[in-house]
Design a protein around this motif. Structure first.
Motif, PDB file in Angstrom:
ATOM      1  N   HIS A  59       0.833  -1.200   0.000  1.00  0.00           N
ATOM      2  CA  HIS A  59       0.000   0.000   0.000  1.00  0.00           C
ATOM      3  C   HIS A  59       0.874   1.259   0.000  1.00  0.00           C
ATOM      4  CE1 HIS A  59      -3.635  -2.327   1.893  1.00  0.00           C
ATOM      5  NE2 HIS A  59      -3.272  -2.773   0.706  1.00  0.00           N
ATOM      6  N   VAL A  62       2.209   1.756  -3.499  1.00  0.00           N
ATOM      7  CA  VAL A  62       1.190   2.377  -4.357  1.00  0.00           C
ATOM      8  C   VAL A  62       1.164   3.882  -4.130  1.00  0.00           C
ATOM      9  CG1 VAL A  62      -1.297   2.568  -4.774  1.00  0.00           C
ATOM     10  CG2 VAL A  62      -0.250   0.312  -4.562  1.00  0.00           C
ATOM     11  N   TYR A  63       1.245   4.297  -2.869  1.00  0.00           N
ATOM     12  CA  TYR A  63       1.284   5.727  -2.550  1.00  0.00           C
ATOM     13  C   TYR A  63       2.489   6.401  -3.192  1.00  0.00           C
ATOM     14  CZ  TYR A  63       2.622   9.794   0.221  1.00  0.00           C
ATOM     15  OH  TYR A  63       3.060  11.040   0.607  1.00  0.00           O
ATOM     16  N   ALA A  66       2.004   6.612  -7.066  1.00  0.00           N
ATOM     17  CA  ALA A  66       1.010   7.623  -7.437  1.00  0.00           C
ATOM     18  C   ALA A  66       1.537   9.035  -7.200  1.00  0.00           C
ATOM     19  CB  ALA A  66      -0.283   7.400  -6.658  1.00  0.00           C
ATOM     20  N   LEU A 183      -7.449   3.506   1.779  1.00  0.00           N
ATOM     21  CA  LEU A 183      -7.875   4.740   1.116  1.00  0.00           C
ATOM     22  C   LEU A 183      -8.850   5.532   1.986  1.00  0.00           C
ATOM     23  CD1 LEU A 183      -8.372   3.501  -2.553  1.00  0.00           C
ATOM     24  CD2 LEU A 183      -6.856   5.354  -1.843  1.00  0.00           C
ATOM     25  N   LEU A 189      -2.686   8.849   0.653  1.00  0.00           N
ATOM     26  CA  LEU A 189      -2.864   7.864  -0.406  1.00  0.00           C
ATOM     27  C   LEU A 189      -4.019   8.255  -1.312  1.00  0.00           C
ATOM     28  CD1 LEU A 189      -2.272   5.108  -1.731  1.00  0.00           C
ATOM     29  CD2 LEU A 189      -3.795   4.066  -0.025  1.00  0.00           C
ATOM     30  N   ILE A 193      -3.640   9.416  -5.479  1.00  0.00           N
ATOM     31  CA  ILE A 193      -4.321   8.733  -6.584  1.00  0.00           C
ATOM     32  C   ILE A 193      -5.353   9.658  -7.213  1.00  0.00           C
ATOM     33  CG2 ILE A 193      -5.749   6.754  -7.210  1.00  0.00           C
ATOM     34  CD1 ILE A 193      -4.431   5.200  -4.947  1.00  0.00           C
ATOM     35  N   GLU A 206     -10.645   4.423  -6.301  1.00  0.00           N
ATOM     36  CA  GLU A 206     -10.476   3.046  -5.847  1.00  0.00           C
ATOM     37  C   GLU A 206     -10.069   2.128  -6.989  1.00  0.00           C
ATOM     38  OE1 GLU A 206     -14.198   2.138  -4.041  1.00  0.00           O
ATOM     39  OE2 GLU A 206     -13.675   3.052  -2.113  1.00  0.00           O
ATOM     40  N   GLY A 209      -6.479   2.891  -7.967  1.00  0.00           N
ATOM     41  CA  GLY A 209      -5.596   2.368  -6.931  1.00  0.00           C
ATOM     42  C   GLY A 209      -5.420   0.866  -7.037  1.00  0.00           C
TER      43      GLY A 209
END
Length: 317
Positions: A59, A62-63, A66, A183, A189, A193, A206, A209
């Motif tokens: 996670h 991903v942050y 993005a 999220l 985060l 996104i 969502e 993401g």
């Protein structure tokens, strides 16, 4: 960190630390001694095999992806996001190979973390990581402790040991069992996104993401370039992703639209937004202006060459 990378930058290092013949473990042994070398080997084996905390790390990855995409696309930088490298601080590593900058993140999904606890304190790992990067000729190193517990993160931020304070930070990043759960509780985060979406609806954030997470998970260890990972996301042709394409429409299309009484348009975040004042109608074409769908729309409008809003409406709606 890979041995090939060490060799590639060895010519810039101190003569006593030339790494063409040394390799990473030899360098660690020379810098910090045999006892630390054995710890380093155990740490790398544990990082490669352990699954604990992988959800939290994913996670956070991903942050980072993005967050980094917009600047990476604008300036054409050479930024990479990697995990579980052979490093002292290895959970997530962000490297800018053009500017020779490296940022290391150690993630702790626990309220009991401390700087000095255990046989091998976090502060020691941060100190040795900075020294190792200096010998690899990175111009800047940041080591960051990421905690899911906000109160613990605040306390640790005030207790950073003096010997690492010039390159160390503490960051709070909330943990959820799923990406959607994270999220909902981690604004950083969500905002990172959302910044990639032309339309900031929660369901679109969502979905994007989840796609970034899927691309990261499928290519982790094989592709680390931010631009290459984002290119894989764009293959899905999501019609709500913010466009960085041309911000003008074809001249022939613009000429036709300008002749329709009361019709106006703007380009917002790469999307065609139109309004018809007399009939109080407005809308947004659901694909960016650099997409195949908008190209087809443009060709149809030019072919039909409408002069009234009623004729144009059939094409737009």
């Amino acid at each position: 960190m890979r041995e090939s990378e060490l060799a590639g930058y060895a010519k810039f290092a101190h003569p006593k630390l030339r790494m063409e013949e040394m390799g990473n473990e030899s360098l660690i042994g020379q810098l910090f001694g045999d006892e630390t070398l054995e710890y380093f080997k155990r740490k790398c084996r544990g990082g490669a095999s352990g699954a604990k905390g992988i959800v939290y790390e994913n996670h956070f990855a991903v942050y980072q992806l993005a967050y980094l995409v917009p600047e990476d696309l604008q300036v054409g930088s050479n930024v990479h996001v990697e995990t579980q490298l052979d490093d002292f601080v290895d959970d997530i590593v962000v490297s800018d190979f053009n500017l020779r900058i490296r940022k290391h993140y150690q993630l702790k999904n626990s309220a009991s973390v401390s700087w000095a606890g255990g046989d091998h304190p976090i502060s020691d790992d941060f100190r040795m990581q900075k020294e190792l990067n200096d010998h690899l000729c990175f111009s800047s190193t940041t080591t960051t402790l990421v905690c899911s517990d906000s109160a613990r993160a605040d306390r640790l931020s005030q207790q950073i040991p003096a010997e690492i304070s010039n390159h160390s930070e503490v960051e709070n990043f909330c943990y959820g069992e799923t990406l959607n759960a994270t999220l909902q509780i981690e604004p950083k985060l969500f905002d990172a996104i959302k910044n990639l979406c032309a339309f900031a609806d929660t369901d679109k954030v969502e979905r994007l993401g989840a796609l970034i997470l899927g691309v990261w998970s499928a290519n982790c260890g094989q592709i680390s370039s931010v631009s290459e990972l984002w290119a894989l996301v764009e293959r899905y042709e999501l019609n709500y992703v913010r466009s960085d394409g041309a911000l003008t429409i074809p001249a022939a299309l613009s000429t036709i639209l300008m002749q329709i009484n009361g019709f106006s348009y703007t380009i917002q975040d790469g999307y065609f937004v139109w309004k018809q004042a007399g009939f109080h109608m407005e809308g947004t074409f659901p694909f960016p202006i650099d997409s195949k769908q908008f190209e087809e729309l443009s060709s149809k409008i030019v072919e039909v060459s409408p002069t009234e809003i009623e004729d144009l409406e059939d094409l737009l709606v």
